[in-house]
Design an enzyme around this catalytic site. Structure first.
Site, PDB file in Angstrom:
ATOM      1  N   VAL A  15       0.832  -1.206   0.000  1.00  0.00           N
ATOM      2  CA  VAL A  15       0.000   0.000   0.000  1.00  0.00           C
ATOM      3  C   VAL A  15       0.873   1.265   0.000  1.00  0.00           C
ATOM      4  O   VAL A  15       0.629   2.211  -0.760  1.00  0.00           O
ATOM      5  CB  VAL A  15      -0.963   0.008   1.217  1.00  0.00           C
ATOM      6  N   LYS A 106      -7.354  -1.885   9.670  1.00  0.00           N
ATOM      7  CA  LYS A 106      -8.643  -2.267  10.275  1.00  0.00           C
ATOM      8  C   LYS A 106      -8.450  -3.031  11.569  1.00  0.00           C
ATOM      9  O   LYS A 106      -9.296  -2.938  12.482  1.00  0.00           O
ATOM     10  CB  LYS A 106      -9.492  -3.079   9.301  1.00  0.00           C
ATOM     11  N   GLY A 188      -0.102  -9.300  -3.650  1.00  0.00           N
ATOM     12  CA  GLY A 188      -0.139  -8.223  -2.641  1.00  0.00           C
ATOM     13  C   GLY A 188      -1.491  -8.072  -1.970  1.00  0.00           C
ATOM     14  O   GLY A 188      -1.747  -7.070  -1.308  1.00  0.00           O
ATOM     15  N   GLU A 191      -2.770 -10.304   3.956  1.00  0.00           N
ATOM     16  CA  GLU A 191      -2.093  -9.697   5.109  1.00  0.00           C
ATOM     17  C   GLU A 191      -0.719 -10.339   5.270  1.00  0.00           C
ATOM     18  O   GLU A 191      -0.463 -11.434   4.738  1.00  0.00           O
ATOM     19  CB  GLU A 191      -2.916  -9.950   6.381  1.00  0.00           C
ATOM     20  N   LYS A 206     -13.075  -5.794   9.709  1.00  0.00           N
ATOM     21  CA  LYS A 206     -13.746  -4.806   8.846  1.00  0.00           C
ATOM     22  C   LYS A 206     -15.218  -4.664   9.227  1.00  0.00           C
ATOM     23  O   LYS A 206     -15.767  -3.559   9.205  1.00  0.00           O
ATOM     24  CB  LYS A 206     -13.585  -5.215   7.383  1.00  0.00           C
TER      25      LYS A 206
HETATM   26  P1  NAP Z   1       3.232  -4.884   3.724  1.00  0.00           P
HETATM   27  O1  NAP Z   1       3.315  -5.052   2.248  1.00  0.00           O
HETATM   28  O2  NAP Z   1       3.566  -6.023   4.594  1.00  0.00           O
HETATM   29  O3  NAP Z   1       4.137  -3.627   4.099  1.00  0.00           O
HETATM   30  C1  NAP Z   1       4.392  -3.252   5.422  1.00  0.00           C
HETATM   31  C2  NAP Z   1       5.418  -2.122   5.405  1.00  0.00           C
HETATM   32  O4  NAP Z   1       5.571  -1.670   6.727  1.00  0.00           O
HETATM   33  C3  NAP Z   1       6.786  -2.519   4.907  1.00  0.00           C
HETATM   34  O5  NAP Z   1       7.301  -1.482   4.099  1.00  0.00           O
HETATM   35  C4  NAP Z   1       7.617  -2.658   6.190  1.00  0.00           C
HETATM   36  O6  NAP Z   1       8.978  -2.291   6.016  1.00  0.00           O
HETATM   37  C5  NAP Z   1       6.963  -1.609   7.043  1.00  0.00           C
HETATM   38  N1  NAP Z   1       7.096  -1.879   8.459  1.00  0.00           N
HETATM   39  C6  NAP Z   1       6.673  -2.950   9.157  1.00  0.00           C
HETATM   40  N2  NAP Z   1       6.935  -2.810  10.457  1.00  0.00           N
HETATM   41  C7  NAP Z   1       7.543  -1.612  10.594  1.00  0.00           C
HETATM   42  C8  NAP Z   1       8.059  -0.887  11.683  1.00  0.00           C
HETATM   43  N3  NAP Z   1       8.001  -1.372  12.923  1.00  0.00           N
HETATM   44  N4  NAP Z   1       8.616   0.326  11.448  1.00  0.00           N
HETATM   45  C9  NAP Z   1       8.673   0.818  10.209  1.00  0.00           C
HETATM   46  N5  NAP Z   1       8.192   0.180   9.117  1.00  0.00           N
HETATM   47  C10 NAP Z   1       7.649  -1.020   9.323  1.00  0.00           C
HETATM   48  O7  NAP Z   1       1.753  -4.422   4.130  1.00  0.00           O
HETATM   49  P2  NAP Z   1       0.608  -3.815   3.199  1.00  0.00           P
HETATM   50  O8  NAP Z   1      -0.041  -4.919   2.445  1.00  0.00           O
HETATM   51  O9  NAP Z   1       1.117  -2.631   2.478  1.00  0.00           O
HETATM   52  O10 NAP Z   1      -0.466  -3.374   4.314  1.00  0.00           O
HETATM   53  C11 NAP Z   1      -0.264  -2.246   5.106  1.00  0.00           C
HETATM   54  C12 NAP Z   1      -1.562  -1.941   5.849  1.00  0.00           C
HETATM   55  O11 NAP Z   1      -2.615  -1.713   4.916  1.00  0.00           O
HETATM   56  C13 NAP Z   1      -2.061  -3.078   6.749  1.00  0.00           C
HETATM   57  O12 NAP Z   1      -2.715  -2.518   7.861  1.00  0.00           O
HETATM   58  C14 NAP Z   1      -3.090  -3.787   5.875  1.00  0.00           C
HETATM   59  O13 NAP Z   1      -4.062  -4.472   6.611  1.00  0.00           O
HETATM   60  C15 NAP Z   1      -3.699  -2.593   5.170  1.00  0.00           C
HETATM   61  N6  NAP Z   1      -4.340  -2.883   3.891  1.00  0.00           N
HETATM   62  C16 NAP Z   1      -3.677  -3.612   2.955  1.00  0.00           C
HETATM   63  C17 NAP Z   1      -4.276  -3.842   1.723  1.00  0.00           C
HETATM   64  C18 NAP Z   1      -3.602  -4.642   0.658  1.00  0.00           C
HETATM   65  O14 NAP Z   1      -4.242  -4.908  -0.371  1.00  0.00           O
HETATM   66  N7  NAP Z   1      -2.336  -5.045   0.818  1.00  0.00           N
HETATM   67  C19 NAP Z   1      -5.545  -3.309   1.467  1.00  0.00           C
HETATM   68  C20 NAP Z   1      -6.192  -2.560   2.466  1.00  0.00           C
HETATM   69  C21 NAP Z   1      -5.574  -2.346   3.667  1.00  0.00           C
HETATM   70  P3  NAP Z   1      10.004  -3.093   5.067  1.00  0.00           P
HETATM   71  O15 NAP Z   1       9.517  -2.759   3.677  1.00  0.00           O
HETATM   72  O16 NAP Z   1      11.316  -2.539   5.361  1.00  0.00           O
HETATM   73  O17 NAP Z   1       9.814  -4.542   5.391  1.00  0.00           O
HETATM   74  N1  HSE Z   2      -5.784  -8.728   3.128  1.00  0.00           N
HETATM   75  C1  HSE Z   2      -6.878  -7.875   2.828  1.00  0.00           C
HETATM   76  C2  HSE Z   2      -7.768  -8.526   1.812  1.00  0.00           C
HETATM   77  C3  HSE Z   2      -6.370  -6.569   2.295  1.00  0.00           C
HETATM   78  O1  HSE Z   2      -7.362  -9.494   1.188  1.00  0.00           O
HETATM   79  O2  HSE Z   2      -8.896  -8.062   1.624  1.00  0.00           O
HETATM   80  C4  HSE Z   2      -7.454  -5.543   2.142  1.00  0.00           C
HETATM   81  O3  HSE Z   2      -7.886  -5.098   3.387  1.00  0.00           O
END
Ligand code: NAP
Ligand code: HSE
Length: 437
Positions: A15, A106, A188, A191, A206
């Site tokens: 994200v 969430k 991507g 979670e 959610k």
């Molecule tokens: P992700 O790909 O796992 O990325 C997490 C990021 O956070 C990485 O860049 C990681 O750093 C960084 N990070 C983790 N712990 C940290 C810390 N203690 N200090 C600083 N940086 C830290 O996660 P994501 O999929 O982008 O999701 C992020 C959030 O959005 C979550 O709450 C998720 O539920 C929500 N979300 C995701 C989606 C989706 O489709 N993916 C959709 C809606 C909501 P590094 O890069 O260095 O490892």
């Molecule tokens: N892991 C979540 C999903 C990301 O698959 O819907 C969006 O919140």
């Protein structure tokens, strides 16, 4: 134009990278809509050595979140790391330091909504979270603004892109569950710990957030009865198809005289209903309001660009000042609001799909029907196929018996199924799924 609006973003995964891309590639468009330029100043990551596929001219990348929180120039902290404990700390510290917050988290809101919003009120700052529910579908804004005239009566929603993607791949392309999950992770959608997706926890998070937005209910994920898709068998997807249904992981909320009924679980949806035709990582939310009637919102519920779309929309809302007005007027997770009782799961009413694995003997179907009938559970339809081939000793295999019920009270259904499962003619624990009307 007003002065710049400066952003510190924590997290540069799926994200975060999407948000950085929109801000750096489409800064003019975003600035026009915000009435001021929105500038990404800091990005905080865990691992500074990881290669990043984003153009970061003018952006400082660090691994120390205090650089952002202590920077007086920063107006808003965007939390995109996921998880609960560290994210909670970052959000509370940011608010205490006078920053607005945008988050897609969430899990954090479902577990600590009251604390986060009490801190926001104290600091007189906004917390915006459109991306936390249904990814790119602007459902929070739709409920807050577009449906503001309504008492929402019920909602039924596909809220997890990973699960919907897996179910679609298994149903349409015959992919195995593990392979479909691995693909969802690679794309991507999942979670960091995909168990949260497939066991229904993410959907429960959610739904807990939606319960606050749509009904003013203060609900923790643990209050939501839930089942995931991790134990779903392909046999049930196939029987559902035979009966004219698709299987979807649904979140369900309905307000009634006894309180708010909430649940999450795999459910059969008639194939000609719109929710049955939501495929891949798409999410959909069907809402019934007392004035508007039935409305359906649909779009990509997970993935880089759709989720970033929602995060950047929140940034624009915060930069214009709209988010602060919303926060003040709607007073989310406030202790001043009268609590809405939750209907105990045992009192919920729904139609059910039941699959029993029974011995192929005379009178067995009648015995099951009697137990259901004794509890007032009416059968709507039945499928029974030929028995499985006999085993090496010539013993006949079990027979699958699928029963669709009319509306039944959960307590009665549970008791009947438990009684049936104790019969010596029952060969395996029964399977039970909800049916969406
Ligand atoms: P992700 O790909 O796992 O990325 C997490 C990021 O956070 C990485 O860049 C990681 O750093 C960084 N990070 C983790 N712990 C940290 C810390 N203690 N200090 C600083 N940086 C830290 O996660 P994501 O999929 O982008 O999701 C992020 C959030 O959005 C979550 O709450 C998720 O539920 C929500 N979300 C995701 C989606 C989706 O489709 N993916 C959709 C809606 C909501 P590094 O890069 O260095 O490892
Ligand atoms: N892991 C979540 C999903 C990301 O698959 O819907 C969006 O919140």
């Amino acid at each position: 134009m007003q002065q710049q609006f400066r952003v510190g973003m924590v997290g540069l995964g799926t994200v975060g990278a999407g948000v950085a891309r929109i801000l750096t590639r489409h800064g003019d468009r975003v600035g026009r809509r915000a009435g001021r330029s929105i500038d990404l100043k800091w990005v905080v990551v865990r691992d500074l050595k990881k290669p990043r596929d984003v153009d970061f001219e003018g952006v400082r990348i660090v691994d120390d979140v205090r650089r952002v929180i202590d920077d007086p120039e920063i107006d808003v902290v965007v939390e995109l790391i996921g998880g609960v404990d560290t994210a909670r700390w970052i959000v509370l510290e940011a608010l205490a330091a006078g920053k607005h917050v945008v988050t897609a988290n969430k899990a954090l809101l479902a577990e600590h909504g009251p604390e986060v919003f009490a801190a926001a009120r104290k600091a007189d700052r906004a917390v915006a979270f459109e991306a936390a529910v249904a990814g790119g579908v602007p459902i929070i804004g739709a409920i807050d603004v577009g449906l503001a005239a309504n008492q929402i009566q019920s909602l039924a929603a596909i809220l997890n892109g990973t699960c919907n993607y897996i179910l679609t791949q298994m149903t349409q392309d015959g992919l195995a569950y593990d392979r479909a999950l691995a693909d969802a992770q690679a794309l991507g959608y999942a979670e960091a710990d995909p168990t949260l997706d497939v066991d229904g926890t993410d959907t429960a998070h959610k739904l807990a957030v939606l319960a606050q937005i749509a009904f003013g209910a203060d609900v923790r994920a643990a209050d939501v009865p839930r089942q995931g898709i991790d134990r779903l068998e392909i046999a049930d997807i196939n029987y559902a198809r035979e009966l004219g249904y698709a299987v979807k992981l649904l979140a369900h909320a309905k307000i009634g005289d006894g309180g708010l009924e909430l649940r999450v679980g795999p459910s059969l949806v008639k194939r000609d209903l719109p929710l049955a035709q939501v495929h891949g990582a798409y999410n959909a939310v069907r809402i019934v309001g007392d004035a508007v009637g039935d409305v359906l919102f649909q779009g990509r519920g997970a993935g880089m660009a759709p989720t970033a779309s929602a995060v950047v929309a929140d940034l624009i809302d915060v930069a214009t000042g709209r988010a602060a007005i919303t926060a003040r007027v709607l007073d989310r997770w406030s202790t001043d609001s009268p609590p809405i009782p939750l209907l105990p799961a045992s009192q919920g009413r729904r139609r059910n799909y039941l699959r029993f694995s029974i011995a192929d003997r005379p009178g067995v179907v009648a015995a099951l029907a009697t137990i259901l009938g004794d509890r007032g559970i009416s059968i709507a339809s039945v499928i029974q196929h030929e028995p499985a081939p006999a085993d090496e000793d010539g013993a006949p295999g079990p027979v699958p018996l699928v029963i669709m019920t009319h509306l039944a009270v959960e307590r009665d259904l549970r008791a009947a199924v438990a009684e049936i499962d104790r019969l010596d003619v029952v060969r395996a624990p029964s399977v039970r799924l909800g049916v969406e009307e």
